[in-house]
Design a protein around this motif. Structure first.
Motif, PDB file in Angstrom:
ATOM      1  N   UNK A   1       0.837  -1.211   0.000  1.00 33.94           N
ATOM      2  CA  UNK A   1       0.000   0.000   0.000  1.00 33.94           C
ATOM      3  C   UNK A   1       0.866   1.254   0.000  1.00 33.94           C
ATOM      4  N   UNK A   2       1.927   1.200   0.785  1.00 34.46           N
ATOM      5  CA  UNK A   2       2.832   2.359   0.825  1.00 34.46           C
ATOM      6  C   UNK A   2       3.495   2.585  -0.538  1.00 34.46           C
ATOM      7  N   UNK A   3       3.926   1.487  -1.150  1.00 37.61           N
ATOM      8  CA  UNK A   3       4.556   1.607  -2.472  1.00 37.61           C
ATOM      9  C   UNK A   3       3.572   2.153  -3.496  1.00 37.61           C
ATOM     10  N   UNK A   4       2.322   1.652  -3.423  1.00 36.86           N
ATOM     11  CA  UNK A   4       1.306   2.123  -4.366  1.00 36.86           C
ATOM     12  C   UNK A   4       1.013   3.614  -4.150  1.00 36.86           C
ATOM     13  N   UNK A   5       0.925   3.982  -2.846  1.00 38.49           N
ATOM     14  CA  UNK A   5       0.675   5.405  -2.547  1.00 38.49           C
ATOM     15  C   UNK A   5       1.820   6.281  -3.043  1.00 38.49           C
ATOM     16  N   UNK A   6       3.035   5.774  -2.861  1.00 39.61           N
ATOM     17  CA  UNK A   6       4.196   6.527  -3.342  1.00 39.61           C
ATOM     18  C   UNK A   6       4.178   6.639  -4.865  1.00 39.61           C
ATOM     19  N   UNK A   7       3.794   5.549  -5.528  1.00 40.26           N
ATOM     20  CA  UNK A   7       3.716   5.573  -6.987  1.00 40.26           C
ATOM     21  C   UNK A   7       2.648   6.543  -7.461  1.00 40.26           C
ATOM     22  N   UNK A   8       1.498   6.550  -6.745  1.00 40.97           N
ATOM     23  CA  UNK A   8       0.432   7.501  -7.098  1.00 40.97           C
ATOM     24  C   UNK A   8       0.910   8.941  -6.923  1.00 40.97           C
ATOM     25  N   UNK A   9       1.610   9.174  -5.828  1.00 34.41           N
ATOM     26  CA  UNK A   9       2.121  10.526  -5.578  1.00 34.41           C
ATOM     27  C   UNK A   9       3.111  10.945  -6.658  1.00 34.41           C
ATOM     28  N   UNK A  10       3.984   9.993  -7.052  1.00 25.73           N
ATOM     29  CA  UNK A  10       4.953  10.304  -8.104  1.00 25.73           C
ATOM     30  C   UNK A  10       4.257  10.577  -9.436  1.00 25.73           C
ATOM     31  N   UNK A  11       3.200   9.773  -9.728  1.00 25.92           N
ATOM     32  CA  UNK A  11       2.465   9.982 -10.973  1.00 25.92           C
ATOM     33  C   UNK A  11       1.757  11.345 -10.967  1.00 25.92           C
ATOM     34  N   UNK A  12       1.157  11.681  -9.796  1.00 25.66           N
ATOM     35  CA  UNK A  12       0.496  12.984  -9.675  1.00 25.66           C
ATOM     36  C   UNK A  12       1.494  14.124  -9.871  1.00 25.66           C
ATOM     37  N   UNK A  13       2.670  13.975  -9.261  1.00 25.74           N
ATOM     38  CA  UNK A  13       3.704  14.999  -9.414  1.00 25.74           C
ATOM     39  C   UNK A  13       4.153  15.103 -10.866  1.00 25.74           C
ATOM     40  N   UNK A  14       4.284  13.944 -11.520  1.00 22.39           N
ATOM     41  CA  UNK A  14       4.706  13.960 -12.922  1.00 22.39           C
ATOM     42  C   UNK A  14       3.654  14.629 -13.794  1.00 22.39           C
ATOM     43  N   UNK A  15       2.379  14.332 -13.519  1.00 18.07           N
ATOM     44  CA  UNK A  15       1.308  14.963 -14.296  1.00 18.07           C
ATOM     45  C   UNK A  15       1.287  16.473 -14.068  1.00 18.07           C
ATOM     46  N   UNK A  16       1.476  16.878 -12.803  1.00 15.47           N
ATOM     47  CA  UNK A  16       1.515  18.315 -12.501  1.00 15.47           C
ATOM     48  C   UNK A  16       2.690  18.985 -13.208  1.00 15.47           C
ATOM     49  N   UNK A  17       3.829  18.290 -13.200  1.00 16.38           N
ATOM     50  CA  UNK A  17       4.997  18.847 -13.891  1.00 16.38           C
ATOM     51  C   UNK A  17       4.746  18.958 -15.391  1.00 16.38           C
ATOM     52  N   UNK A  18       4.039  17.972 -15.956  1.00 16.89           N
ATOM     53  CA  UNK A  18       3.732  18.017 -17.387  1.00 16.89           C
ATOM     54  C   UNK A  18       2.797  19.178 -17.693  1.00 16.89           C
TER      55      UNK A  18
END
Length: 270
Positions: free
Chosen positions: A68-85
């Motif tokens: 769950x922690x890994x998934x949450x971290x992956x979601x956070x990274x994806x959200x950050x990547x989308x925001x950066x895009x």
């Protein structure tokens, strides 16, 4: 007599062996990244090993938490990547708009500069044309005066028997102007003409101004239409103050032409 139990393949493993294998399984899960060391705190708390606390179920629970922690971290990274895009796209749009604005501003500046240059050149041309017209213009030698003696008038006052020029009515000290642009070729005493000035005009003709009370130009000086060159008077062979004006084809006496026709041909009303 004491009996010793023989060991065999059907003999149940001891509790110590079972516990050791269970620890080994958990350690394997930990090494594979599924769960970290979780048995030690339980052992430290109870002082003994319980299968229920250190078994596979606890490892799976801890593995789920880690996932769950890994998934949450992956979601956070994806959200950050989308925001950066999104930010990158916004920056690209802003840059494109800024570049377009700069291009339009530079184009407007060049257009304004070209227009200003065109207007400046037009003004310069107009000024040159006006100056050319002024230099080519002719004026009367005495402002607001009139001809008191005409050309070729007969009288014993003149050695040739007739008047070689025209006389303009003028009191002594009246301003005398050159009728057009030219260069002074004579300025001084002229015998019966008294103080006189002869100017070679730009069109190749000559004009003479006689009987002056004073001379304000010198030989070689360039003059323009309407420029004051002297003051009228009564020097030389005269009966009273006036301006004697001649138009000539050459600088010397005897090359005279009709001064009234000359002035009128250059736009001067006399």
């Amino acid at each position: 007599m004491a009996f010793t139990r023989a060991t065999g393949k059907h003999r149940r493993a001891s509790r110590t062996a079972r516990t050791t294998r269970k620890f080994a399984g958990i350690a394997t899960l930990a090494a594979s990244g599924v769960v970290a060391s979780v048995a030690s705190p339980a052992l430290a708390a109870t002082g003994e090993t319980h299968a229920e606390d250190t078994g596979l179920r606890q490892a799976v629970v801890m593995g789920d938490e880690l996932a769950s922690r890994v998934e949450a971290q992956a979601d956070a990274q994806q959200t950050a990547a989308e925001a950066a895009a999104v930010q990158a796209r916004a920056a690209a749009v802003a840059k494109k708009a800024a570049d377009e604005a700069q291009r339009l501003a530079e184009a407007a500046k060049k257009k304004a500069e070209a227009k200003a240059k065109e207007e400046r050149e037009a003004k310069e041309r107009a000024a040159r044309d006006a100056e050319r017209k002024r230099l080519n213009a002719f004026v009367a030698p005495i402002a607001g005066s009139y001809v008191s003696t005409g050309y070729k008038a007969s009288s014993g006052l003149w050695s040739s028997g007739s008047h070689t020029g025209i006389d303009f009515h003028a009191a002594t000290g009246t301003s005398v102007h050159t009728v057009g642009s030219g260069t002074v070729v004579e300025a001084g005493w002229g015998g019966s003409y008294g103080n006189n000035i002869v100017i070679k005009m730009h069109d190749g003709t000559y004009t003479q101004y006689g009987h002056l009370s004073s001379i304000g130009v010198s030989v070689g000086q360039t003059v323009t239409p309407g420029q004051q060159i002297g003051l009228s008077g009564a020097t030389g062979n005269v009966t009273g103050p006036h301006l004697h004006f001649e138009a000539r084809t050459g600088p010397d006496y005897g090359s005279d032409i009709d001064p009234i026709a000359y002035l009128r041909a250059h736009g001067v009303g006399v």
